[in-house]
Write a protein that holds these residues in place. Structure first.
Motif, PDB file in Angstrom:
ATOM      1  N   PRO A  21      24.617  49.720  40.777  1.00 35.37           N
ATOM      2  CA  PRO A  21      23.019  49.309  40.529  1.00 35.37           C
ATOM      3  C   PRO A  21      23.022  47.923  39.893  1.00 35.37           C
ATOM      4  CG  PRO A  21      24.209  50.841  38.874  1.00 35.37           C
ATOM      5  CD  PRO A  21      25.131  50.755  39.906  1.00 35.37           C
ATOM      6  N   SER A  22      21.925  47.404  39.786  1.00 31.37           N
ATOM      7  CA  SER A  22      21.860  46.198  39.550  1.00 31.37           C
ATOM      8  C   SER A  22      22.145  45.671  37.958  1.00 31.37           C
ATOM      9  CB  SER A  22      19.954  45.508  39.665  1.00 31.37           C
ATOM     10  OG  SER A  22      19.267  46.478  38.776  1.00 31.37           O
ATOM     11  N   HIS A  23      22.234  46.648  37.106  1.00 32.21           N
ATOM     12  CA  HIS A  23      22.289  46.560  35.816  1.00 32.21           C
ATOM     13  C   HIS A  23      23.868  46.662  35.455  1.00 32.21           C
ATOM     14  CE1 HIS A  23      21.588  50.961  36.131  1.00 32.21           C
ATOM     15  NE2 HIS A  23      22.545  51.152  35.386  1.00 32.21           N
ATOM     16  N   SER A  24      24.661  47.092  36.609  1.00 29.84           N
ATOM     17  CA  SER A  24      26.264  47.255  36.364  1.00 29.84           C
ATOM     18  C   SER A  24      26.924  46.098  35.930  1.00 29.84           C
ATOM     19  CB  SER A  24      26.784  47.593  37.670  1.00 29.84           C
ATOM     20  OG  SER A  24      28.259  47.736  37.665  1.00 29.84           O
ATOM     21  N   LYS A  25      27.858  46.073  34.966  1.00 23.81           N
ATOM     22  CA  LYS A  25      28.577  44.964  34.578  1.00 23.81           C
ATOM     23  C   LYS A  25      29.878  44.712  35.401  1.00 23.81           C
ATOM     24  CE  LYS A  25      26.645  45.499  29.838  1.00 23.81           C
ATOM     25  NZ  LYS A  25      26.968  45.500  28.581  1.00 23.81           N
ATOM     26  N   VAL A  26      30.268  45.681  36.511  1.00 23.78           N
ATOM     27  CA  VAL A  26      31.397  45.269  37.125  1.00 23.78           C
ATOM     28  C   VAL A  26      31.351  44.124  38.095  1.00 23.78           C
ATOM     29  CG1 VAL A  26      32.782  46.442  39.136  1.00 23.78           C
ATOM     30  CG2 VAL A  26      31.679  48.040  37.381  1.00 23.78           C
ATOM     31  N   PRO A  27      32.276  43.278  37.993  1.00 22.33           N
ATOM     32  CA  PRO A  27      32.287  41.872  38.647  1.00 22.33           C
ATOM     33  C   PRO A  27      32.051  42.131  39.961  1.00 22.33           C
ATOM     34  CG  PRO A  27      33.756  41.899  37.001  1.00 22.33           C
ATOM     35  CD  PRO A  27      33.317  43.340  36.916  1.00 22.33           C
ATOM     36  N   ALA A  28      31.563  41.260  40.811  1.00 21.39           N
ATOM     37  CA  ALA A  28      31.515  41.541  42.424  1.00 21.39           C
ATOM     38  C   ALA A  28      33.031  41.407  43.005  1.00 21.39           C
ATOM     39  CB  ALA A  28      30.491  40.295  43.000  1.00 21.39           C
ATOM     40  N   TRP A  29      33.706  40.678  42.393  1.00 20.16           N
ATOM     41  CA  TRP A  29      35.139  40.474  43.060  1.00 20.16           C
ATOM     42  C   TRP A  29      35.762  42.030  42.990  1.00 20.16           C
ATOM     43  CZ3 TRP A  29      39.245  41.345  39.707  1.00 20.16           C
ATOM     44  CH2 TRP A  29      39.140  41.111  38.402  1.00 20.16           C
ATOM     45  N   VAL A  30      35.529  42.556  41.720  1.00 20.16           N
ATOM     46  CA  VAL A  30      36.205  44.067  41.690  1.00 20.16           C
ATOM     47  C   VAL A  30      35.476  44.885  42.815  1.00 20.16           C
ATOM     48  CG1 VAL A  30      36.455  45.949  40.385  1.00 20.16           C
ATOM     49  CG2 VAL A  30      36.763  43.746  39.258  1.00 20.16           C
ATOM     50  N   GLN A  31      34.536  44.833  42.883  1.00 21.13           N
ATOM     51  CA  GLN A  31      33.904  45.851  43.941  1.00 21.13           C
ATOM     52  C   GLN A  31      34.180  45.424  45.214  1.00 21.13           C
ATOM     53  OE1 GLN A  31      31.340  48.078  43.890  1.00 21.13           O
ATOM     54  NE2 GLN A  31      30.683  48.030  46.096  1.00 21.13           N
ATOM     55  N   ALA A  32      34.721  44.303  45.648  1.00 22.39           N
ATOM     56  CA  ALA A  32      35.073  43.607  46.990  1.00 22.39           C
ATOM     57  C   ALA A  32      36.519  44.310  46.897  1.00 22.39           C
ATOM     58  CB  ALA A  32      35.059  42.187  47.108  1.00 22.39           C
ATOM     59  N   ALA A  33      37.212  44.207  45.851  1.00 20.00           N
ATOM     60  CA  ALA A  33      38.532  44.978  45.878  1.00 20.00           C
ATOM     61  C   ALA A  33      38.658  46.226  46.275  1.00 20.00           C
ATOM     62  CB  ALA A  33      39.405  44.288  44.435  1.00 20.00           C
ATOM     63  N   LEU A  34      37.811  46.950  45.664  1.00 21.16           N
ATOM     64  CA  LEU A  34      37.771  48.350  45.891  1.00 21.16           C
ATOM     65  C   LEU A  34      37.303  48.722  47.297  1.00 21.16           C
ATOM     66  CD1 LEU A  34      36.485  49.735  42.557  1.00 21.16           C
ATOM     67  CD2 LEU A  34      38.690  49.835  43.233  1.00 21.16           C
ATOM     68  N   ARG A  45      43.524  47.506  54.658  1.00 21.86           N
ATOM     69  CA  ARG A  45      43.597  48.000  53.091  1.00 21.86           C
ATOM     70  C   ARG A  45      44.772  46.792  52.532  1.00 21.86           C
ATOM     71  NH1 ARG A  45      44.623  54.087  54.145  1.00 21.86           N
ATOM     72  NH2 ARG A  45      42.626  54.765  55.252  1.00 21.86           N
ATOM     73  N   TYR A  46      44.918  46.700  51.389  1.00 25.29           N
ATOM     74  CA  TYR A  46      46.109  46.120  50.655  1.00 25.29           C
ATOM     75  C   TYR A  46      47.292  46.514  51.148  1.00 25.29           C
ATOM     76  CZ  TYR A  46      42.529  43.848  47.627  1.00 25.29           C
ATOM     77  OH  TYR A  46      41.624  43.051  47.098  1.00 25.29           O
ATOM     78  N   PRO A  47      48.374  45.506  51.235  1.00 26.56           N
ATOM     79  CA  PRO A  47      49.726  46.288  51.718  1.00 26.56           C
ATOM     80  C   PRO A  47      50.237  47.161  50.881  1.00 26.56           C
ATOM     81  CG  PRO A  47      49.747  43.837  51.130  1.00 26.56           C
ATOM     82  CD  PRO A  47      48.362  44.124  51.232  1.00 26.56           C
ATOM     83  N   SER A  48      50.121  46.937  49.377  1.00 32.50           N
ATOM     84  CA  SER A  48      50.623  47.807  48.572  1.00 32.50           C
ATOM     85  C   SER A  48      49.759  48.091  47.408  1.00 32.50           C
ATOM     86  CB  SER A  48      52.195  47.287  48.030  1.00 32.50           C
ATOM     87  OG  SER A  48      51.832  45.734  47.397  1.00 32.50           O
ATOM     88  N   LEU A  49      50.044  49.081  46.483  1.00 35.90           N
ATOM     89  CA  LEU A  49      49.348  48.912  45.174  1.00 35.90           C
ATOM     90  C   LEU A  49      49.643  47.868  44.213  1.00 35.90           C
ATOM     91  CD1 LEU A  49      47.741  50.773  43.448  1.00 35.90           C
ATOM     92  CD2 LEU A  49      49.787  52.092  42.668  1.00 35.90           C
ATOM     93  N   SER A  50      50.750  47.153  44.520  1.00 34.67           N
ATOM     94  CA  SER A  50      50.779  46.122  43.624  1.00 34.67           C
ATOM     95  C   SER A  50      50.140  44.909  44.094  1.00 34.67           C
ATOM     96  CB  SER A  50      52.525  45.779  43.685  1.00 34.67           C
ATOM     97  OG  SER A  50      53.262  46.780  43.467  1.00 34.67           O
ATOM     98  N   ALA A  51      49.630  44.897  45.257  1.00 39.51           N
ATOM     99  CA  ALA A  51      48.959  43.714  45.547  1.00 39.51           C
ATOM    100  C   ALA A  51      47.509  43.861  45.177  1.00 39.51           C
ATOM    101  CB  ALA A  51      48.909  43.801  47.028  1.00 39.51           C
ATOM    102  N   LEU A  52      46.948  45.291  45.147  1.00 34.53           N
ATOM    103  CA  LEU A  52      45.624  45.538  44.500  1.00 34.53           C
ATOM    104  C   LEU A  52      45.545  45.140  42.936  1.00 34.53           C
ATOM    105  CD1 LEU A  52      42.902  46.956  44.655  1.00 34.53           C
ATOM    106  CD2 LEU A  52      44.024  49.002  44.263  1.00 34.53           C
ATOM    107  N   LEU A  53      46.604  45.585  42.384  1.00 32.80           N
ATOM    108  CA  LEU A  53      46.741  45.325  41.056  1.00 32.80           C
ATOM    109  C   LEU A  53      46.714  44.151  40.614  1.00 32.80           C
ATOM    110  CD1 LEU A  53      48.936  48.290  39.824  1.00 32.80           C
ATOM    111  CD2 LEU A  53      46.609  48.316  39.557  1.00 32.80           C
ATOM    112  N   ALA A  54      47.441  43.175  41.585  1.00 37.31           N
ATOM    113  CA  ALA A  54      47.417  41.658  41.327  1.00 37.31           C
ATOM    114  C   ALA A  54      46.187  41.221  41.515  1.00 37.31           C
ATOM    115  CB  ALA A  54      48.730  41.029  42.235  1.00 37.31           C
ATOM    116  N   THR A  55      45.303  41.512  42.288  1.00 35.51           N
ATOM    117  CA  THR A  55      43.844  40.960  42.510  1.00 35.51           C
ATOM    118  C   THR A  55      43.118  41.416  41.413  1.00 35.51           C
ATOM    119  OG1 THR A  55      44.239  41.317  45.056  1.00 35.51           O
ATOM    120  CG2 THR A  55      41.931  41.161  44.121  1.00 35.51           C
ATOM    121  N   LEU A  56      43.307  42.873  40.961  1.00 35.87           N
ATOM    122  CA  LEU A  56      42.391  43.211  39.748  1.00 35.87           C
ATOM    123  C   LEU A  56      42.993  42.594  38.585  1.00 35.87           C
ATOM    124  CD1 LEU A  56      42.127  47.013  40.644  1.00 35.87           C
ATOM    125  CD2 LEU A  56      40.492  45.358  40.934  1.00 35.87           C
TER     126      LEU A  56
END
Length: 400
Positions: A21-34, A45-56
């Protein structure tokens, strides 16, 4: 998103993810990562969970960084779990659907036709009505069996929420119920007038399937013998005991009594006390229902002490309740009172609130009735009826 499981599955497989929603405080880059983490194609997808956590974790504020990472990870696990489930079902459409095959020859069209013909051939005025009621009861029972069979399998093989060991325990329980059903429909297929007369009660006496979902109780059951030949002999004996139960409920007393004596003799040589105790109780119970009371106290007492020695608590309780009933009917009253106290203590210990408790109430009512304490007796008869009606069903022999 989606209002149904199939709609959610279609959206996930098509990578249609609802915008925040428009009022969401979740950053756009987090949305893209998910979105990347949930891509249908593994290569995207990300090659590993570590790669995802590094991005987040790239936010400069450590506290916020880990708050976002934690929330995102929880969401990812939840959504990916659902995705795995629906994809698993999609990729394995034949997984966990073998239940109907296991009921072939037990409750299928040919067996039902044979039972109907047997019931009608007795020329009893209530033969057709009895068949209709039995068919309805067994349709309900088998539908529940099939549902539980599939759910038990899917809980391990599809949803991954239960271990293989737990699945094996539950499947073994369901197999016992299946074998009992097989014996019942076999007896019905060659029914005479006596069987038809008792058919509704016999059908309702099938052991309840809910116990096969009670994991705690299943895990508390006695372990089978370690030696393979003995274990197989015990399994065979339990199938025969189920057969004796069905034959007795259906009024085939002489056949049941002969088989019960044979099983008792065989189990005495196995070196496994629990199954011998079960056989002794079953033999005594078959004799009670058939009216042959000879040696019943001896059989039940022997079963009780064998069960006590092998920690078979259910049989200890069953034997004591039966002893209470025997002495309530045949005297002396002092013995009935002694076994009443003993059996009530074991019922309380096991927190038993089903068939054995109902029998206990009925036995207590009988003892009071024979002492001309009619008001008190009927109070206990009412308790027995109410409990049996709730736990066993209105067609059970205790409520008819």
């Amino acid at each position: 998103g989606g209002d149904t499981l199939s709609a959610r599955k279609e959206n996930m497989l098509a990578a249609r993810i609802k915008e925040p929603p428009s009022h969401s405080k979740v950053p756009a880059w987090v949305q893209a990562a998910l979105c990347r983490a949930l891509a249908p194609d593994p290569d995207d997808r990300y090659p590993s969970l570590s790669a995802l956590l590094a991005t987040l974790g790239r936010d400069s504020t450590q506290s916020l960084r880990w708050q976002i990472a934690t929330v995102a990870l929880v969401l990812l696990v939840a959504v990916s779990g659902l995705l795995s489930y629906v994809i698993g079902r999609e990729q394995n459409p034949h997984l966990c659907i073998g239940g109907p095959e296991k009921l072939a020859g037990i409750w299928d069209s040919p067996r039902q036709q044979a039972i109907e013909e047997a019931f009608l051939s007795t020329n009893l005025g209530y033969g057709r009505d009895t068949w209709i009621r039995v068919r309805g009861a067994l349709d309900t029972y088998t539908a529940e069996w099939l549902g539980m069979y599939r759910d038990t399998c899917e809980a391990t093989r599809v949803r991954g929420e239960q271990s293989e060991d737990i699945m094996s325990l539950r499947m073994a329980c369901l197999e016992g119920r299946r074998q009992e059903l097989a014996v019942l429909t076999e007896v019905f297929a060659s029914a005479d007038g006596n069987v038809v007369e008792k058919a509704i009660s016999a059908a309702s006496s099938l052991r309840r399937l809910g116990a096969c979902a009670d994991v705690e109780a299943l895990m508390a059951e006695l372990k089978p013998p370690e030696e393979a030949n003995t274990r197989q002999a015990v399994e065979t004996a339990r199938i025969q005991l189920a057969r004796i139960k069905v034959l007795t409920e259906a009024g085939k007393y002489q056949v049941a009594l002969k088989l019960a004596a044979e099983v008792t003799d065989k189990t005495s040589t196995l070196g496994y006390k629990p199954i011998h105790a079960e056989a002794l109780v079953t033999q005594a119970w078959a004799q009670l229902l058939s009216g042959e009371t000879k040696n019943i106290p001896k059989l039940l007492t022997q079963a009780l002490w064998l069960a006590h020695a092998s920690r078979h608590d259910t049989v200890v309780t069953a034997a004591s309740v039966r002893l209470m009933g025997y002495y309530s009917s045949h005297g002396p009253s002092e013995e009935a009172q002694r076994w009443e106290r003993f059996s009530e203590a074991w019922l309380d210990r096991l927190n038993e609130k089903g068939e054995l408790r109902a029998i206990f109430y009925n036995n207590r009512g009988l003892a009071l009735y024979l002492q001309n304490q009619f008001a008190e007796a009927y109070d206990f008869f009412d308790k027995a009826y109410a409990l049996a009606d709730k736990q066993l069903g209105p067609s059970n022999s205790m409520t008819l």
